[in-house]
Design an enzyme around this catalytic site. Structure first.
Site, PDB file in Angstrom:
ATOM      1  N   PHE A 113      -0.962   5.536  11.939  1.00 20.58           N
ATOM      2  CA  PHE A 113      -0.121   4.709  12.809  1.00 20.58           C
ATOM      3  C   PHE A 113       1.264   5.327  12.999  1.00 20.58           C
ATOM      4  O   PHE A 113       1.852   5.228  14.084  1.00 20.58           O
ATOM      5  CB  PHE A 113      -0.017   3.292  12.242  1.00 20.58           C
ATOM      6  CG  PHE A 113      -1.353   2.696  11.889  1.00 20.58           C
ATOM      7  CD1 PHE A 113      -2.402   2.745  12.795  1.00 20.58           C
ATOM      8  CD2 PHE A 113      -1.589   2.124  10.643  1.00 20.58           C
ATOM      9  CE1 PHE A 113      -3.656   2.222  12.481  1.00 20.58           C
ATOM     10  CE2 PHE A 113      -2.834   1.603  10.314  1.00 20.58           C
ATOM     11  CZ  PHE A 113      -3.872   1.645  11.228  1.00 20.58           C
TER      12      PHE A 113
ATOM     13  N   ASP B 230     -12.024   2.508   4.023  1.00 18.17           N
ATOM     14  CA  ASP B 230     -11.548   1.940   5.290  1.00 18.17           C
ATOM     15  C   ASP B 230     -12.134   2.662   6.508  1.00 18.17           C
ATOM     16  O   ASP B 230     -12.191   2.110   7.596  1.00 18.17           O
ATOM     17  CB  ASP B 230     -10.014   1.981   5.365  1.00 18.17           C
ATOM     18  CG  ASP B 230      -9.386   0.738   4.744  1.00 18.17           C
ATOM     19  OD1 ASP B 230     -10.135  -0.201   4.397  1.00 18.17           O
ATOM     20  OD2 ASP B 230      -8.150   0.713   4.608  1.00 18.17           O
TER      21      ASP B 230
ATOM     22  N   GLU C  61       4.710  -0.845  14.588  1.00 19.90           N
ATOM     23  CA  GLU C  61       5.144   0.488  14.150  1.00 19.90           C
ATOM     24  C   GLU C  61       6.131   1.119  15.114  1.00 19.90           C
ATOM     25  O   GLU C  61       7.041   1.835  14.703  1.00 19.90           O
ATOM     26  CB  GLU C  61       3.918   1.387  13.974  1.00 19.90           C
ATOM     27  CG  GLU C  61       2.951   0.927  12.881  1.00 19.90           C
ATOM     28  CD  GLU C  61       2.069  -0.251  13.310  1.00 19.90           C
ATOM     29  OE1 GLU C  61       1.987  -0.537  14.533  1.00 19.90           O
ATOM     30  OE2 GLU C  61       1.454  -0.892  12.435  1.00 19.90           O
TER      31      GLU C  61
ATOM     32  N   ARG D 108      -3.386   8.348  -0.622  1.00 18.80           N
ATOM     33  CA  ARG D 108      -3.722   7.111  -1.326  1.00 18.80           C
ATOM     34  C   ARG D 108      -4.275   7.393  -2.718  1.00 18.80           C
ATOM     35  O   ARG D 108      -4.000   6.681  -3.673  1.00 18.80           O
ATOM     36  CB  ARG D 108      -4.773   6.367  -0.503  1.00 18.80           C
ATOM     37  CG  ARG D 108      -5.432   5.250  -1.281  1.00 18.80           C
ATOM     38  CD  ARG D 108      -6.352   4.406  -0.421  1.00 18.80           C
ATOM     39  NE  ARG D 108      -6.894   3.313  -1.204  1.00 18.80           N
ATOM     40  CZ  ARG D 108      -8.181   3.190  -1.535  1.00 18.80           C
ATOM     41  NH1 ARG D 108      -9.063   4.078  -1.115  1.00 18.80           N
ATOM     42  NH2 ARG D 108      -8.586   2.184  -2.264  1.00 18.80           N
TER      43      ARG D 108
ATOM     44  N   SER E 196       0.820  -1.215   0.000  1.00 21.09           N
ATOM     45  CA  SER E 196       0.000   0.000   0.000  1.00 21.09           C
ATOM     46  C   SER E 196       0.851   1.262   0.000  1.00 21.09           C
ATOM     47  O   SER E 196       0.507   2.246  -0.638  1.00 21.09           O
ATOM     48  CB  SER E 196      -0.910   0.021   1.222  1.00 21.09           C
ATOM     49  OG  SER E 196      -1.733  -1.116   1.239  1.00 21.09           O
TER      50      SER E 196
ATOM     51  N   HIS F 125      -1.534   7.314   2.993  1.00 15.92           N
ATOM     52  CA  HIS F 125      -2.951   7.193   3.369  1.00 15.92           C
ATOM     53  C   HIS F 125      -3.357   8.238   4.400  1.00 15.92           C
ATOM     54  O   HIS F 125      -4.051   7.944   5.359  1.00 15.92           O
ATOM     55  CB  HIS F 125      -3.260   5.786   3.870  1.00 15.92           C
ATOM     56  CG  HIS F 125      -3.140   4.746   2.789  1.00 15.92           C
ATOM     57  ND1 HIS F 125      -1.951   4.494   2.145  1.00 15.92           N
ATOM     58  CD2 HIS F 125      -4.057   3.912   2.254  1.00 15.92           C
ATOM     59  CE1 HIS F 125      -2.138   3.545   1.250  1.00 15.92           C
ATOM     60  NE2 HIS F 125      -3.400   3.175   1.275  1.00 15.92           N
TER      61      HIS F 125
END
Ligand SMILES: Cc1ncc(C[n+]2csc(CCOP(=O)(O)OP(=O)(O)O)c2C)c(N)n1
Ligand SMILES: [Mg+2]
Lengths: 313, 272
Positions: free
Chosen positions: A80, A114, A55, A164, A34, A106
């Protein structure tokens, strides 16, 4: 107009950088497909480390790699990178000014389906408040590539905010990216739209529409949120007397706040913040979401109309 | 192992303990308990184990030591000063405005500090990163790291434990300062990390359990660890928090409290 997601450009830039600089290493946290770090991973498998869904450890490991002379680029979703691992970003990377590049993809609500758990609406506020950190938010694919190259040149921590969704390409390939310099995208005297990231394209479109109404709108592209080009912001206040900010982020703590802080201190004029109101996002297509949360050129047109009419005495 | 080496290291550990008392007393704050429990390990590291050059702190080939439990800064500072990284007199500036001896270690200002720590749970990840860099650069340095037992309650420690084993970082050697105490009380009562040795084994580490106040055992354990291939090594060091000062030993209150002048005097008399 050609559209490319900034994360795509990031993936390509990393591969180029990997070729030029053997000290560049890349880390990901199980999102390589991604974030597009997978391309680097395929080209340079021994310099690519998948740290799994961890992470905090990814950022901490990057700190160690940097302490030993490497130039680590770490990627995961912005939520994250800044939320889950904020303390690591702060204490293991920014405080010791380690040469780690956090390239968070993202970002914002254009994550889409999502939903809110994955849509960072507060990452700019978080990273902007951390000392020693440079923060880039590229508006298109060309800017992204140049920002990645510039980040590699900077000796210190850098956060790059990527998206994204495919977004219009605004620049020619020979465009010069100057870290810390606001980019004048369009001159104007009646108001300034100060935009960042994917909102720069919307701002340009809004300015074109407003021109038809006889409003001459300046558009500034803030690709470097930190250090902010304070001079360009103050000039916008002085020259145009009305400012609208535009960001795919909460109106709290991001570009709008940075501009308002600057303008209030130096040359108070009305500042209208276009961004995500103080709320989490939700599932939907990116197009539906930018409409619902007021992030289109149409919303900017409205905002400029209101702001220029404000009588501020 | 020569008896003189052991006696010499014991002497160094005693000197480090004396510095810890003097520094925290002068600062009026700081963490003597966990500094004292680690003194023998840190003395063995800086005076026998680590390959380093105080005149060239940034020598790329040096071994690294990451004090993950950064609140034990006094033990690190004492060892660095004794080893010649900076003047011993500077130790008394601990925690004072403008000092290079920050409350928790700052790698940017003090030579010899390999990682800025203080927020617990992060040092092993940094050590892993350094170990990965050593591998990429074809260098043979080792990375040592010291963790507190309470510290291993942090989830990130286990992310790093997993990663070190996954990447077969046999150039990483960790010590667990297994003193059984944290701030709120005994680790077993606050949030047990037991069985500690078995947990590290289960995570794929080579594990030894030693007396963390016995210099000979520390040196032997590191020698054994050096021979391990393909796995990181954990040395669980059984220690006593506040070790060496009778009224501080096993006392949870001495985690983060400086001795008053008369207490410091008493402690120094005991340490000899
Ligand atoms: C992330 C984080 N949370 C809390 C603290 C505050 N704190 C400092 S020392 C400590 C207890 C540590 O216990 P342990 O690891 O057993 O250390 P030792 O007994 O060796 O001193 C805590 C909670 C901290 N420094 N970092
Ligand atoms: Mg303890």
């Amino acid at each position: 107009m050609k559209k490319i997601a900034t994360r795509e450009a990031y993936g390509e830039a990393l591969v180029e950088l990997g070729k030029e600089n053997p000290d560049v290493v890349v880390l990901d946290a199980d999102l390589a497909k991604s974030t597009k770090t997978i391309d680097f991973g395929k080209q340079y498998p021994h310099r690519f480390f998948d740290m799994g869904v961890a992470e905090q450890n990814m950022l901490g490991t990057a700190a160690g790699l940097a302490a030993a002379g490497k130039i680590p680029f770490c990627s995961t979703f912005a939520v994250f990178a800044t939320g889950r691992a904020f303390d690591q970003l702060r204490n293991s990377i920014a405080y010791p000014r380690l040469n780690v590049k956090i390239c968070a993809s993202h970002a914002g609500i254009t994550v889409g389906e999502d939903g809110a758990s994955h849509q960072s609406v507060e990452d700019i506020a978080l990273v902007r408040s951390v000392p020693n950190l440079t923060v880039f938010i590229p508006a298109d694919a060309v800017e992204t590539k140049k920002a990645v190259m510039a980040a590699a040149e900077i000796k210190g921590p850098v956060y790059i905010r990527l998206g994204r969704m495919a977004v219009p390409v605004l620049h020619e390939d020979d465009f010069v990216f100057e870290p810390g310099k606001a980019l004048l995208m369009r001159e104007g005297a009646d108001a300034t739209i100060i935009a960042t990231g994917i909102m720069v394209a919307e701002a340009l479109s809004a300015a074109r529409q407003l021109a038809e109404e006889g409003l001459d709108v300046r558009v500034l592209n803030i690709h470097t949120i930190k250090p902010l080009d304070v001079g360009a912001v103050i000039s916008a206040a002085k020259d145009t007397k009305a400012i609208v900010t535009a960001e795919e982020h909460s109106i709290i703590g991001g570009l709008g706040s940075a501009v308002a802080e600057t303008v209030c201190e130096h040359y108070p004029v009305p500042v209208y913040r276009v961004g995500i109101p103080d709320t989490f996002g939700e599932s939907g297509t990116p197009a539906e979401l930018i409409e619902r949360y007021g992030l289109t050129a149409r919303h900017l047109v409205e905002a400029v109309r209101v702001t220029v009419r404000l009588d501020w005495k | 192992m020569k008896q003189e080496t052991i006696a010499w290291l014991e002497g160094k550990a005693r000197e480090i303990r004396r510095h810890i008392i003097r520094m925290t007393a002068a600062a009026g704050s700081g963490h003597p308990g966990g500094s004292l429990s680690a003194a023998d390990i840190v003395a063995a590291l800086y005076f026998h184990i680590l390959r380093l050059n105080p005149n060239w702190p940034a020598w790329p080939g040096r071994d690294r030591f990451v004090l993950s439990k950064g609140h034990a800064a006094p033990v690190l500072y004492a060892a660095l000063a004794e080893r010649g990284f900076f003047p011993v007199e500077e130790l008394l500036t601990l925690r004072k405005l403008g000092s290079r001896l920050q409350g928790h270690p700052d790698m940017k200002v003090l030579p010899g500090v390999e990682m800025s720590t203080g927020s617990l749970g992060q040092g092993l990840s940094a050590a892993n990163g350094m170990a990965l860099a050593a591998r990429l650069d074809g260098r043979d340095y080792r990375v040592f790291v010291l963790l507190g037992d309470g510290e291993t309650q942090e989830g990130m420690v286990w992310e790093a434990a997993m990663a070190a084993a996954h990447y077969k970082l046999d150039n990483v050697t960790a010590f667990l300062d297994h003193n059984g105490l944290q701030i709120d009380g005994p680790v077993r009562e606050v949030m047990s990390v037991e069985p500690a040795a078995d947990k590290w084994k289960a995570f794929g580490w080579d594990v030894q359990v030693i007396d963390g106040h016995d210099a000979a055992q520390i040196l032997r354990a590191v020698e054994t660890a050096r021979q391990v291939e393909g796995r990181p090594q954990m040395i669980v060091a059984e220690t006593v928090k506040g070790k060496g000062v009778s009224f501080m030993e096993n006392q949870v209150d001495w985690h983060g409290k400086a001795p008053k002048p008369e207490e410091a005097e008493k402690a120094l008399a005991e340490l000899g």
